[in-house]
Design an enzyme around this catalytic site. Structure first.
Site, short mmCIF file in Angstrom:
data_model
loop_
_atom_site.label_atom_id
_atom_site.label_comp_id
_atom_site.label_asym_id
_atom_site.label_seq_id
_atom_site.Cartn_x
_atom_site.Cartn_y
_atom_site.Cartn_z
N GLU B 86 77.48 8.76 78.25
CA GLU B 86 78.29 8.69 76.58
C GLU B 86 78.99 10.22 76.91
O GLU B 86 78.22 11.19 76.65
CB GLU B 86 76.86 8.50 75.94
CG GLU B 86 76.36 7.68 75.69
CD GLU B 86 77.62 6.19 75.72
OE1 GLU B 86 78.37 6.44 74.45
OE2 GLU B 86 77.39 5.41 76.02
N LYS B 216 55.36 1.64 73.07
CA LYS B 216 56.58 1.03 73.30
C LYS B 216 57.43 0.67 71.75
O LYS B 216 58.46 -0.60 71.58
CB LYS B 216 57.07 0.03 74.23
CG LYS B 216 56.55 -0.20 75.59
CD LYS B 216 57.69 0.74 76.48
CE LYS B 216 56.13 0.69 78.07
NZ LYS B 216 56.96 0.96 78.94
N ASP B 290 59.68 7.05 81.77
CA ASP B 290 59.34 6.12 81.42
C ASP B 290 60.96 5.04 80.46
O ASP B 290 60.44 5.58 79.47
CB ASP B 290 58.43 5.01 80.69
CG ASP B 290 58.38 3.46 80.21
OD1 ASP B 290 59.78 3.20 80.65
OD2 ASP B 290 57.22 2.95 80.71
N HIS B 381 84.87 13.73 70.12
CA HIS B 381 84.42 12.21 70.37
C HIS B 381 86.00 12.09 70.86
O HIS B 381 86.15 11.75 71.57
CB HIS B 381 83.66 11.52 69.83
CG HIS B 381 82.62 11.39 69.99
ND1 HIS B 381 82.29 10.83 70.74
CD2 HIS B 381 81.64 11.55 69.04
CE1 HIS B 381 80.54 11.13 70.64
NE2 HIS B 381 80.28 11.65 70.02
#
Lengths: 388, 388, 388, 388
Positions: B86, B216, B290, B381
């Site tokens: 990104e 999770k 993870d 951006h």
């Protein structure tokens, strides 16, 4: 330490610039970035994807499949690329895919589609804020026209309004073609807001983000109103197959689902499933999605039904699956290969990708839920995973 | 399609086995995995990290810094590895680090530490469940001993109890050394539960996961009770520096924070900040964490204070930062290099890593919040990112 | 208008003072408070219950029953006083009681008990806050002693700690005998905090309420950690009885429960039931409970199970049922009569009252859920209620 | 025990029938309902309000004011009837009204208005559910016409749709005139659903309530989308007045508000205020509102702003204030008197009532927040309340 990271003013996206930064890190920290310097991608391709490009992380890639999908866009068998460092993950998804393929495959559908930017406008009092809201409704077409001057692809679908105190929080919903669209809608909303602000002297203050998008954050808002694609994947698994493949009955899985849903309510989670984030994150990394969107895209609502014949209907709804086949990391060398593996490279494939991810996640849910009920969860990690 | 993915029964963790799978994918899907096949890591090192190893994803790595931290474990200047696709992300964190370094740096601390597995036990009625709960409290030491037979590292800290209907949901809290510990605590809790179940004939049913961990998954539970490390990072930024570096006043940033917090309450998000997930996900991928844990670890609570002298106190609390310096992907070639860059390779460094991530996230928050207030969010951006 | 409300400095709790205020209202607003002035209670008994006593509201009282309970404290048949103005409510609860009595009655149990006050302490930084937390743990006995100097009844059970930024939010959990105890624990916690504050120069600021009690407010915190009594009521209803009494099958009720639970998750409600608030509010008003506590006490988690024989296990967990048999409005004339009707007047009856309310709420749940499934919800309101 | 409650088949709404039930209770339980039998209301007026009418609860009524409101409907000074048994409550609201009157009064506005019934429709799969959703949108006018055949007052405003699994949850939003409207919209939605169901053979099942209304339950849904009236009340309180009346500075109150808001986020409460439920419940009982709706109506979001001149902007948004001036208990003898006291008896007054309640709640918030900061919370309860 405390030196500034070196940049090459002429061409910072080059192997040489990256090497210079690796040398810099070695000098500053003593860490030698040897493997990190081994890449085949073209640094020039990274403009717009990263700054201070220094090398790569080599992320292991596994595959799972065949995954049989009956989607509106994804139809047939797929092999799914999963980038992960977590042992058991690929095996678990693969096992679920095998079971569900035997059960006839997954039905998938994208049921909603919207990307947001959510500005907040402030007024002297709540009444002025309410009147502003009415004005926005009345001028939707003009606002839409302004927003869309900034983009060929993005289309302003609607504007939700939320009233709190003397503020009006707006939620601009766009469709964004093959892109995830966060930047696209940011730019479009900014243009719209500037146009609005120029026409209202009752606005005392406005900011482009009022935090109800909720960009890179989990929220109940997104569970309700979708961010990205809202995907549903469904299958019906015969009791006999569950017993044969998973050593569990449909009834036992269904019953444990009740406990898990209750646990989710108790814990204040809007994800009553098992581990959607595993599938989502792994496909995201493999296919060049924005990995931070796991925050939103990991939300998932499971719904199961024990059918009169004893079989098990299993479905997952991912309310905020943020995916792209264009832009972001989707054009990078390995990521593009992974998209190609799914037949998702090229135009008009983003709904197909969404269906594939939905179907993948569903398989992982059935697989893990069965393992937990069978009492094999720990032992499978013993077999495949590191004992961490 | 629909062929089974090839495996090598003798040695599936080899370059040859991976190549065979890439060929298989090419034959099945037409996608040629060329770049994905370019890796320098040793496939043999991946046992326990992935199944069906097929190649790698080349994930771009940038660096941001120097980041000045006054932690209990992390002290001094750091260069932080950020793996992302990104655009703007590295630049934004880097900008925040520069500002906060000028302001004197970040104070960071790990204020809690626990990893969970949460079984659920069912009984004939609520009374029996309550009595079971008392029994568990009374036998904590014996349960702890049983759990710890399965691990040299994990220590059972306490067991929380939650009563619903005729069930008792338990939440086993462990410390897990340098590991993230999900598997470790799963195994330990299973052993404890089997020992418990053998001593109770009032238990009608139990399952290792009742879904209140919440593994999770985002949850209010984890915001309250920590999953992994609970990290606080703090700094005080002088108004003058904000004006000089960011073209905003402390008061304006503070005021906009009020809107953002209100937006979070409105949206039902327990993250009232800007984009913690960006920093968390990028460091996670770089250092072999993870990536699915972004679901939990992206929760972040911001608290700011406009001081009487006009300066701005800024803090972030990450309640569930799941990190490891051992196990999972932390030992892989490039990931280990990134840990080394932070001085976090080797034993006893996991709290240091947690402090660094907390400090990194804080810098990203100040940076983006300032950009939004300055009206520069979209334009930055435009400058750095692809227009997606 | 704008006159000050008249008070009688000598004796403001008198019929005369009340009459003077009614006259005042008539003069100021034109509204004649005739019925409101018709009361049999003794105004002198209202000291500590209300200020500016002006008259009464005549709240209609109905009764439902017999309700058969197998509690630990409530045993046998009960007639439950319900104060309400909502048609159908009494009839609906009564119908549920009849069904469940035929099914063998309700099993009820209080499974937890705690009333809180939650101060917040602020420090220079998070580290100091963490050290303070350790100090609090180490000095629990002394803090308990201080808190308990203010009350003969209240006992400090434990102190939960929640760390955010440089603050420490504490949650003092007390048992409070027959009282609801909000004021009792406020006073006790204040004493404890003053003692603590006098011993810590690192505290920069503290306030008696940090808003995590969460007094008079719904919260996930209270769902998890109980406020007042945590009550579970359970029953098993044979399929045949459901068909006979309610014209629905157990399977149909169970299936609709799945939709309702999913709806609750979608809506972000921690109440997946039907209308617990109706039963709770009606008994609260009848028995002199603090009606504002419906905010907390209306939370309720339903759990049902379709048994292998086709019968339906139905349970409700009310995590924060705030009840008293002493203090507040429990001693007022009519309220005391309603408590007496339940055998809950006098000492040591508060758990009995909690069980009765839990059982009542359960009956209302089964009743309304059946009516909705039978498609009779609207028609029953047509029969009994006003068409509003 | 276990006798059936006596009913009079000829006229159950009579003093005689009520007396018979009081005698029955005395016989069955030994409790003599003497005061409960002292009422001046006409039992015949209770048809549609209660079943098994047995007597009344005498609920103490206090008054607070003058409350100065600058609403769109409520303008001028008001004396507010508060029915409660909690000492300090009336005094606290009264104190806040005095302060805010000195500060110039409250600005109030109703900014949204909707009452819901939310059926759920189930289909073979998610695709069929999505198509149904499109059909509903396309046939809105016909659905609206059907719904409105059942009511002269209710108007179907719009239908929200929420997609989960193979279900479609609809949320029918009505305006309901002077009534709260829950029954009105239930009947109208039932008619609409039956019309819909007769035209769709893809519907496999539907139920009138999918639990996303969320009737008598707190939910994030209602915080976002309003249930009843959405009311904002605002005021600006000069620092000097706070110091004079409350012995606190504006800055101190503002600062403590930050802690309270953080506490609310931590606790998972969408109410970051102090005790809105107190004001809401007390006016609800006084004016004949459905007291169970405190579950929804107690949600309240506070927003404050410390102005550059040091004064304090204070606002409250009640997103789900369910109020009526017609139907329910609003026509009962004492309740009608209380409505008259507010000038809210008669037609077209429901928005006025909503504004008054919003303003009342705001005064209570400022009052309690000030007391907490001043450290006078406990001592005021010592002075006015019972020590419970």
């Amino acid at each position: 330490m405390a030196e500034k990271i070196p940049r090459d003013p002429d061409d910072d996206y080059s192997a040489a610039a990256a090497a210079r930064r690796r040398d810099f890190i070695a000098a500053q920290t003593g860490a030698r970035l040897e493997h990190s310097g081994q890449f085949s991608l073209d640094p020039a391709s990274l403009r717009g994807n990263i700054e201070h490009f220094t090398g790569i992380v080599q992320m292991p890639l596994g595959i799972a499949g065949p995954l049989l999908i009956h989607g509106e866009h994804a139809q047939g068998d797929f092999y799914v690329p999963l980038a992960t460092t977590e042992g058991t993950l690929v095996a678990s998804y693969n096992r679920g895919m095998r079971l569900i393929r035997a059960a006839g495959g997954v039905t998938a559908a994208v049921v909603d589609d919207a990307m947001q930017r959510s500005p907040v406008f402030e007024f002297e009092n709540a009444r002025a804020a309410r009147e502003f809201g009415q004005w926005v409704d009345a001028h939707f077409e003009a606002i839409k026209a302004q927003a869309e001057t900034t983009t060929r692809v993005g289309k302003l679908r609607n504007i939700e309004q939320y009233a709190i105190s003397r503020m009006r929080y707006l939620r601009f919903n766009f469709t964004t073609g093959d892109a995830a669209g966060q930047n696209m809608v940011g730019k479009a909303t900014q243009a719209a807001c500037e146009w609005i602000a120029a026409r209202h002297d009752t606005i005392t203050r406005w900011v482009l983000s009022g935090n109800i998008d909720t960009d890179k954050k989990h929220s109940q808002m997104n569970v309700l109103h979708t961010r990205g694609k809202r995907v549903v994947a469904e299958c019906t698994v015969p009791d006999a197959l569950l017993r044969e493949h998973m050593r569990v009955s449909a009834a036992a899985v269904f019953r444990t689902r009740q406990n898990s849903t209750l646990g989710a309510i108790l814990a204040g989670s809007s994800n009553n499933g098992s581990h959607a984030a595993n599938g989502v994150a792994s496909v995201f990394i493999a296919t060049g999605q924005d990995e931070a969107n796991v925050a939103e895209s990991s939300a998932a609502i499971l719904h199961t039904d024990l059918l009169p014949n004893g079989d098990l209907y299993y479905s997952i709804t991912i309310p905020s699956l943020i995916v792209a086949t264009h832009g972001g990391g989707t054009g990078l060398a390995t990521q593009r290969e992974c998209l190609a593996m799914l037949g998702c490279a090229g135009e008009g494939k983003v709904h197909k990708l969404a269906e594939i991810i939905g179907a993948t996640v569903l398989c992982g849910e059935v697989s893990l839920a069965s393992a937990v009920v069978a009492g094999e969860w720990v032992s499978s990690h013993e077999q495949y995973g590191r004992n961490r």
